[in-house]
Design a protein around this motif. Structure first.
Motif, PDB file in Angstrom:
ATOM      1  N   GLU A   1       0.362   9.309 -10.586  1.00  7.12           N
ATOM      2  CA  GLU A   1       1.778   8.243 -10.306  1.00  7.12           C
ATOM      3  C   GLU A   1       1.181   7.168 -10.143  1.00  7.12           C
TER       4      GLU A   1
ATOM      5  N   LYS B   1       1.164  -1.648   0.584  1.00 11.03           N
ATOM      6  CA  LYS B   1      -0.162   0.196  -0.220  1.00 11.03           C
ATOM      7  C   LYS B   1       0.624   1.261  -0.224  1.00 11.03           C
TER       8      LYS B   1
ATOM      9  N   LEU C   1       0.872   5.360  -0.861  1.00 10.18           N
ATOM     10  CA  LEU C   1       0.413   6.945  -0.947  1.00 10.18           C
ATOM     11  C   LEU C   1       1.147   7.749  -1.951  1.00 10.18           C
ATOM     12  N   LEU C   2       0.212   7.585  -3.351  1.00 12.31           N
ATOM     13  CA  LEU C   2       0.123   7.704  -4.651  1.00 12.31           C
ATOM     14  C   LEU C   2      -0.578   9.043  -5.203  1.00 12.31           C
ATOM     15  N   LEU C   3       0.341  10.583  -5.673  1.00 12.28           N
ATOM     16  CA  LEU C   3      -0.451  11.197  -6.557  1.00 12.28           C
ATOM     17  C   LEU C   3      -1.130  10.165  -7.367  1.00 12.28           C
TER      18      LEU C   3
ATOM     19  N   GLU D   1      -7.209   5.384  -7.402  1.00 17.02           N
ATOM     20  CA  GLU D   1      -6.390   4.587  -6.794  1.00 17.02           C
ATOM     21  C   GLU D   1      -7.485   3.513  -8.699  1.00 17.02           C
TER      22      GLU D   1
ATOM     23  N   THR E   1      -4.537  12.570  -3.662  1.00 16.58           N
ATOM     24  CA  THR E   1      -2.884  11.873  -3.422  1.00 16.58           C
ATOM     25  C   THR E   1      -4.465  10.389  -2.368  1.00 16.58           C
ATOM     26  N   ALA E   2      -3.880   9.667  -2.953  1.00 18.83           N
ATOM     27  CA  ALA E   2      -4.549   8.388  -1.876  1.00 18.83           C
ATOM     28  C   ALA E   2      -3.376   6.997  -1.360  1.00 18.83           C
ATOM     29  N   PRO E   3      -4.207   6.635  -1.122  1.00 22.18           N
ATOM     30  CA  PRO E   3      -3.140   5.718  -0.934  1.00 22.18           C
ATOM     31  C   PRO E   3      -3.780   3.805  -1.763  1.00 22.18           C
TER      32      PRO E   3
END
Lengths: 615, 194
Positions: free
Chosen positions: A19, A12, A14-16, A147, A179-181
């Protein structure tokens, strides 16, 4: 190892959004990527660039979006999975290639990413690129979250290969820069080389071939509509007599509103993630049981028009609304409260909105607009032109880059701008039709992107204008990407060629060419005076590396300056240059040594010679 | 879980993107759902940078006017400018150290008095917490740690479901090794200042 290359399924991170998109493509076995940088898409390409240095991925910064798409189109027709990344207006540049590539199709998957920019956080318009789906006939996929974007990217390549045509992947700023996991999947090893088998009667688009290919495209649209009808990305959520149809980030606001307004059992949602062709059968069956339908989409009424047409075919007589004076606007971006309020209003649901604090007693605050950096050489060039043209009537067509910020006072170095490269060609038109002196501004990257044809036009048609190429050896505004004029070896990247701006300009046959160092104020003013006195086309190349990039690479050499006691408060420095390193303390001009880059331009224009380098 | 909405405003270069990154990592460590959104691009050109962070089960990544539960400002003028993000219950934390914009320097507008800014904010929102984060960052050993000082104050305000320990772990993981000790000290100083 680059974080997007970590092959740990289930991890898991945390991505922009950008990304996550890049990771999704890497997981899908992306082998070939091309781009011209543009916010809000730039970080996708930046990550590809970094990843390409330590993996089998081929990535290139192409000269413009049309070139990028053509390069990628060939790669995909050699059978390798390819991607082409651009901002929404970049698709306009690439549109010529796009429209006929849709006829020809691809063998390996090709995903064309368009990053739209509702509200125009960093763009000149807020066009809705879903219409490119209609215009070209190509499928469009639109995720709602980081996601989902990662996962949907894999499907985009599959869909492209299934239909043997490119797929348009449409995002908006709020997804690119959210950004979110996300949970990593498995990386597919890319197939990096392919082959091309000659088949001119399917690949060479002479009229007889294209007539056949257009028939194929229309059949493909039918196939794609059936896929859209069955797609898991077009899903129905919840139940009730009221229907909401939404897409992209609007879906998030709708889903939150249904929770906030406690509408479970009253509202059902149709989220459209496969939005071209629109899923006709699904929409018809969705609206059939609805008392009324609300369409929630940023931008144009793209879905609303389709939903109304399908509903009419199905004999649906309930109300369908979206864009309306009392509901949603075509302007700007949406937000959760706006969507909540409109859902409540349209379906007659009680809603007590939160009241923002009252700001009526707050005094007028000084603005904080973005500004050219302290020591930016564009400021020095603009100053030289302003001095050289004192008393003259001028028109300054400008272009897209940091230097656009020079249009604000005190530099006022920008009068007209429509798109990349337009400074040169609009300069031709103004020169022909007005008596004013035309001096156009363009950056090095923009010159390579689309300024060159305009300059050739100016020479061929003998327009009386001066073009100033602000050559800071980088593509600064979007985050310092390279361009064909950059010395890549000096940046420790091997395997690149280099194109000299000056050689191009001289090769075009511009009759009057000069090169200036803008930090040398006196010589620059003299060079501008000489260039503008030339009747016909003249070009000045203002060469100075970007000060922001130099600072970040710890290459700044100049010592900061200070204002000595000799200052008599003329304030030419602050009033004519507007450099953000200046501030006023006790009615005296001061220089913030932490911001000052030591360019020394202010020291040269001070009538008292009161500005001196710190010892 | 309940949703908590945080807005962070700063001037480009003050490091708010790093502070939201650290906070996001801390939330991930605690398995707290988090989504955030930021507007960058002009950040390095001296403009205003704003981040929105939504903790809890919401799907939106942005926050509407009047809907911030928590509001963290790195600069007092920018606190006042973005105050429409708050409502009468919002908890506001602001740095009191000012960074006057260039427009004020050239006489286009006047920078308001800091005490007047505090008074205006205080009477409109639920609670106002102020601290001189620049002074505390200098005390920690690096003025660039303003962002981490303010994170300390934010966690101490005790509205977010995030612990000081998880933020410290995220600092260790996310910030440059050479700055970790200074940043941890900056966090503690901010935490103790509230």
């Amino acid at each position: 190892m680059h974080k997007l290359l970590i092959d740990q399924p289930g991890a898991k991170k945390l991505l922009l959004g950008n990304e996550a998109i890049a990771r999704g493509a890497i997981e899908a076995g992306l082998a070939f990527a091309s781009t011209y940088p543009g916010t809000p898409s730039s970080e996708i390409s930046l990550n590809f660039f970094q990843v390409s240095r330590e993996s089998d991925l081929y990535f290139e910064y192409s000269t413009n979006e049309k070139v990028a798409l053509e390069v990628a189109a060939a790669a995909a027709n050699a059978g390798v999975r390819s991607m082409c990344v651009m901002k929404h207006v970049g698709v306009n540049v690439a549109a010529d290639a796009l429209m006929t590539l849709a006829y020809v199709g691809v063998r390996g998957g090709l995903v064309i990413l368009t990053a739209d920019d509702p509200y125009m956080f960093s763009s000149q318009n807020e066009q809705d690129n879903r219409y490119y789906g209609k215009l070209s006939g190509l499928p469009i996929l639109e995720p709602s979250s980081a996601e989902e974007a990662m996962e949907m990217m894999g499907y985009a390549f599959e869909l492209s290969e299934q239909l043997a045509e490119p797929v348009i992947f449409r995002t908006t700023t709020r997804l690119n820069h959210s950004t979110a996991p996300v949970v990593f999947g498995k990386i597919t090893k890319p197939v990096t080389s392919g082959d091309f088998t000659k088949d001119p009667f399917n690949y060479v688009t002479v009229p007889a071939v294209s007539r056949k290919l257009h028939i194929k495209l229309l059949k493909n649209i039918e196939k794609a509509e059936a896929l859209a009808d069955a797609s898991a990305y077009n899903f129905i959520e919840g139940s009730g007599n009221f229907g909401v149809i939404c897409n992209g980030v609007s879906y998030n606001y709708v889903a939150d509103a249904v929770g906030d307004l406690e509408l479970d059992g009253k509202v059902k949602i149709l989220r459209i993630g496969f939005s071209h062709p629109m899923p006709g059968s699904l929409i018809k069956s969705f609206v059939k049981d609805c008392e009324k339908v609300l369409v929630v989409e940023e931008g144009e009424p793209y879905m609303e028009e389709a939903v109304k047409a399908f509903a009419q075919e199905a004999g649906y007589t309930g109300s369908i609304k979206g864009k309306a004076p009392e509901l949603f606007s075509r302007l700007f971006e949406f937000d959760p409260a706006m969507v909540r309020a409109n859902i409540a209003k349209y379906f007659n649901i009680p809603y007590d909105p939160e009241t923002p604090v009252d700001l009526s007693d707050i005094p007028e605050l000084p603005q904080r607009p973005p500004n050219l950096c302290a020591g930016c050489s564009h400021r020095a060039t603009f100053y030289a032109v302003n001095r050289a043209t004192e008393g003259m009537e001028t028109i300054h067509p400008t272009d897209i880059g940091c230097y656009t910020l020079g249009f604000l006072p005190p530099l006022s170095a920008g009068d007209f701008l429509i798109c990349m490269g337009s400074s040169v060609s609009t300069g031709c038109g103004f020169a022909q039709t007005t008596d004013k002196k035309v001096i156009s501004y363009i950056g090095d990257s923009t010159f390579f992107h689309s300024g060159i044809p305009g300059l050739i036009n100016a020479v061929f048609n003998n327009h009386d204008m001066t073009l100033i190429i602000l050559d800071n050896s980088t593509t600064a505004m979007t985050g310092h990407q390279p361009n064909p004029g950059v010395d890549m070896e000096a940046l420790n990247f091997d395997g690149f060629g280099r194109v000299s701006v000056e050689s191009v300009v001289r090769g075009i046959g511009v009759p009057h060419v000069s090169v200036i160092r803008p930090y040398n104020v006196k010589k620059s003013i003299a060079a501008v005076k000489e260039a503008i006195s030339h009747k016909g086309v003249s070009v000045i190349i203002a060469q100075q590396a970007c000060t922001l990039l130099e600072r970040s690479m710890k290459k700044l050499v100049g010592k900061p300056f200070y204002v000595s006691d000799k200052c008599k408060n003329h304030r030419n420095c602050i009033n004519d240059l507007g450099c953000p390193a200046f501030y006023v303390e006790n009615e005296k001009v001061r220089i913030n040594a932490g911001l000052c880059s030591g360019c020394g331009v202010c020291a040269q224009i001070c009538p008292e010679r009161a500005i001196l380098p710190l010892k | 879980m309940d949703t908590t909405r945080l807005i962070i405003v700063a001037v480009g270069g003050q490091g708010n993107l790093l502070s939201s990154r650290v906070l996001g990592e801390a939330a991930c460590r605690l398995d707290i759902p988090v989504r955030m959104s930021e507007i960058h691009g002009m950040a390095q050109r001296g403009g205003v940078v704003e981040s929105a962070m939504v903790f809890g089960d919401a799907q939106s990544t942005i926050i509407s006017d009047g809907e911030a539960d928590l509001f963290l400002a790195f600069e007092p003028l920018e606190a006042l400018r973005a105050l429409n993000r708050c409502n009468s219950k919002t908890i506001v934390i602001t740095n009191t150290s000012s960074l006057p914009p260039f427009t004020a320097a050239i006489g286009k507008g006047t920078y308001p008095d800091i005490e007047a800014i505090k008074q205006l904010i205080k009477e409109k929102v639920g609670r106002l917490i102020t601290l001189d984060a620049n002074a505390l960052a200098r005390e920690a050993g690096n003025e660039l740690s303003v962002n981490i000082v303010l994170l300390g104050a934010l966690i101490k305000a005790d509205v977010l479901p995030i612990t000081a320990d998880s933020v410290k772990d995220a600092i260790r993981e996310t910030t440059k090794a050479a700055f970790v000790e200074t940043n941890l000290k900056a966090f503690d100083l901010g935490f103790a200042a509230v």
